[in-house]
Scaffold this active site. Structure first.
Site, short mmCIF file in Angstrom:
data_model
loop_
_atom_site.label_atom_id
_atom_site.label_comp_id
_atom_site.label_asym_id
_atom_site.label_seq_id
_atom_site.Cartn_x
_atom_site.Cartn_y
_atom_site.Cartn_z
N LYS A 22 0.83 -1.22 0.00
CA LYS A 22 0.00 0.00 0.00
C LYS A 22 0.86 1.26 0.00
O LYS A 22 0.64 2.18 -0.78
CB LYS A 22 -0.92 -0.01 1.23
N ASN A 23 1.85 1.29 0.90
CA ASN A 23 2.61 2.53 1.06
C ASN A 23 3.61 2.79 -0.06
O ASN A 23 4.25 3.84 -0.09
CB ASN A 23 3.30 2.55 2.43
N CYS A 117 -4.36 8.13 10.02
CA CYS A 117 -4.49 7.62 11.38
C CYS A 117 -4.08 8.66 12.41
O CYS A 117 -3.19 9.48 12.15
CB CYS A 117 -3.64 6.36 11.55
N ARG A 122 0.76 15.32 13.77
CA ARG A 122 1.53 14.85 12.61
C ARG A 122 1.90 16.07 11.76
O ARG A 122 1.23 16.39 10.77
CB ARG A 122 0.74 13.81 11.81
N ASP A 306 4.63 0.56 11.98
CA ASP A 306 3.37 -0.03 11.51
C ASP A 306 3.20 -1.49 11.92
O ASP A 306 2.19 -2.12 11.61
CB ASP A 306 3.25 0.11 9.98
C1 UD1 Z 1 4.23 7.08 6.61
C2 UD1 Z 1 3.27 5.92 6.41
C3 UD1 Z 1 2.85 5.35 7.76
C4 UD1 Z 1 4.06 4.99 8.59
C5 UD1 Z 1 5.06 6.14 8.65
C6 UD1 Z 1 6.37 5.77 9.32
C7 UD1 Z 1 2.09 6.33 4.36
C8 UD1 Z 1 0.83 6.78 3.70
N1 UD1 Z 1 2.11 6.42 5.71
O1 UD1 Z 1 3.54 8.10 7.33
O2 UD1 Z 1 2.06 4.19 7.51
O3 UD1 Z 1 3.64 4.69 9.90
O4 UD1 Z 1 5.36 6.61 7.33
O5 UD1 Z 1 6.94 4.67 8.70
O6 UD1 Z 1 3.03 5.88 3.73
N2 UD1 Z 1 7.38 14.46 11.08
C9 UD1 Z 1 7.68 15.77 11.42
N3 UD1 Z 1 7.58 16.71 10.44
C10 UD1 Z 1 7.20 16.41 9.17
C11 UD1 Z 1 6.91 15.07 8.84
C12 UD1 Z 1 7.00 14.12 9.83
O7 UD1 Z 1 8.02 16.08 12.55
O8 UD1 Z 1 7.13 17.32 8.33
C13 UD1 Z 1 7.48 13.43 12.13
C14 UD1 Z 1 6.15 12.74 12.41
O9 UD1 Z 1 5.37 13.47 13.31
C15 UD1 Z 1 6.60 11.41 12.95
C16 UD1 Z 1 7.87 11.14 12.15
O10 UD1 Z 1 8.29 12.38 11.63
O11 UD1 Z 1 6.92 11.54 14.31
C17 UD1 Z 1 7.71 10.18 11.01
O12 UD1 Z 1 6.63 10.56 10.18
P1 UD1 Z 1 6.59 10.22 8.64
O13 UD1 Z 1 7.71 9.27 8.31
O14 UD1 Z 1 6.49 11.49 7.88
O15 UD1 Z 1 5.23 9.43 8.51
P2 UD1 Z 1 4.16 9.58 7.38
O16 UD1 Z 1 4.80 9.86 6.07
O17 UD1 Z 1 3.07 10.48 7.86
#
Ligand code: UD1
Length: 429
Positions: A22-23, A117, A122, A306
């Protein structure tokens, strides 16, 4: 309302085919916005995040048709910039890939802020930092993001302060067609980052270093169409690995890349389960007695966040006290209250769940509070004798292709039932 009803206590046995990831599928679908040509994408999982993303692109003017089982042809030549419907975009996290894809193709972007989620705050500050480094101006207003490039757009160096899957992907999307060289320092290294780079490179992009500490993107003028097959879903595979161990069963998990599963395999072996690996399958079995362990979720190649709730459920069956520390998200413990309804003994201290294992769970009505939490409750139901009823299963269907059919094939007693609002109300009273 639909629910999943599981009558557990039976070991899972047999084999299961893992679907496309999916991701990886989601960013690749949004990446097709960058391509003014036809892209055939194969091995797509049949999950609602994928169908909603395809609907979203259709609503924006993309031409999409099915070309066989789990394959679509996408042509985004006539897509209209800034036209994503708010209600579809807010259904999932991945809609934020519109930011990078529109910026890359049109040098301007307008899209709703995403859903997804609830793991606490986030933020998207790293995405914004990346876009600004390319010369863009970013504004957030009325639930939407507006990105403009009044002074043009040009390759740049970006250092991410935190490792973010979404920000790395958005930067790759924004930079693939941006003139000059873009470097991403401290990127995410997940297999889906590499899969996206492979897709874009198959379309003619010049992206090097995906999966390492530095990604280099040399912007090209245009991308051409391609045929591309998505990699297998390591989280779906890991979920069936845990379900096999949790039910003291033996399951052959086909169509996997065992390297992607290393952190999960290592933990299962440490707990006393047997994992046999081959080129494209793993066999997981457990004789029943598992020992405690400690887990900390981390960006890849660390233990995946995950897989956190599924692993917590398994640790309920392991002898002794285990801990699961969430190292990626601010909080991911909403599943704990649901597991406690089934008799689990779990305390949460800051970012750590302390799990007293070895006791038996008992069936109860529980609620999927997010995608992976929901599937963790399915595993809890499979471990538990009696009827466990799980509601809000649309969250599970966001990310698991035919979970009922696949588990039934492994001998599980599981079904989906429709419960009318009137019946629900009667039960509540
Ligand atoms: C993606 C996945 C999710 C998975 C996650 C981590 C998809 C659609 N979702 O989510 O299933 O759990 O990766 O493997 O692929 N953060 C910041 N600033 C930002 C962006 C992120 O501080 O601009 C922080 C987030 O709050 C979190 C961490 O970085 O603590 C990781 O987040 P991120 O890797 O961006 O997760 P997603 O891309 O939202």
């Amino acid at each position: 309302m639909e629910k999943i009803v599981v009558n557990g206590g039976t070991p899972l046995r047999g084999s299961v085919e893992i679907s496309g990831m999916k991701n990886a599928a989601l960013p690749i679908i949004y990446a097709s916005i960058l391509v003014q040509d036809k892209c055939v994408i194969e091995n797509l999982p049949n999950v609602s995040d994928v169908s909603n993303s395809l609907d979203l692109l259709r609503a924006m003017g993309a031409s999409i048709r099915s070309v066989g089982r789990n394959a679509v042809e996408i042509d985004c030549t006539d897509i209209r910039q800034g036209s994503a419907p708010y209600d579809l975009a807010r259904k999932m996290r991945a809609s934020y890939y519109l930011f990078g894809a529109e910026l890359g193709r049109f040098h301007t972007a307008h899209a709703p802020l995403p859903g997804g989620c609830d793991f606490g705050v986030r933020p998207i500050d790293q995405h914004i930092k990346g876009f600004e480094s390319l010369g863009a101006e970013v504004k957030i207003e009325n639930g939407c993001i507006d990105i403009n490039t009044p002074r043009g757009i040009c390759g740049a160096n970006i250092f991410f302060d935190v490792v973010s899957v979404g920000a790395t992907i958005n930067m790759m999307l924004a930079a693939a067609l941006t003139p000059g060289l873009t470097t991403i320092d401290n990127p995410a290294k997940e297999p889906h980052i590499v899969d996206l780079a492979n897709f874009l490179n198959t379309c003619g992009a010049q992206i090097r270093g995906a999966g390492t500490d530095m990604i280099k993107i040399r912007g090209v003028d245009h991308l051409h169409g391609c045929h591309y097959a998505i990699i297998p879903d390591m989280i779906e595979a890991g979920t069936y690995m845990i379900a096999a161990a949790a039910t003291s069963g033996t399951v052959r998990i086909n169509n996997v890349i065992p390297k992607h599963l290393e952190s999960i395999t290592a933990k299962l072996q440490e707990m006393g389960a047997t994992v046999v690996e081959d080129d494209d399958f793993v066999i997981v079995s457990s004789a029943g007695s598992l020992c405690r362990t400690n887990i900390k979720t981390l960006p890849y190649p660390g233990f995946p966040t995950d897989m956190h709730p599924q692993m917590s459920v398994l640790l309920c069956a392991a002898n002794g006290v285990s801990t699961v520390t969430e190292g990626v998200f601010e909080t991911r413990f909403r599943y704990v209250d649901e597991l406690r309804r089934m008799g689990a003994s779990i305390k949460v201290n800051g970012r750590t769940a302390i799990i007293q294992g070895g006791g038996k769970l008992s069936p109860a009505p529980v609620r999927a509070v997010d995608l992976r939490a929901g599937v963790a409750l399915v595993i809890a139901g499979l471990m538990t004798e009696g009827e466990t009823e799980i509601s809000d299963i649309q969250l599970i269907e966001r990310g698991y292709d035919d979970i009922i059919g696949k588990l039934r094939n492994l001998g599980a007693n599981i079904r989906k039932v429709y419960v009318s609002d009137a019946e629900e109300l009667k039960k509540a009273n």
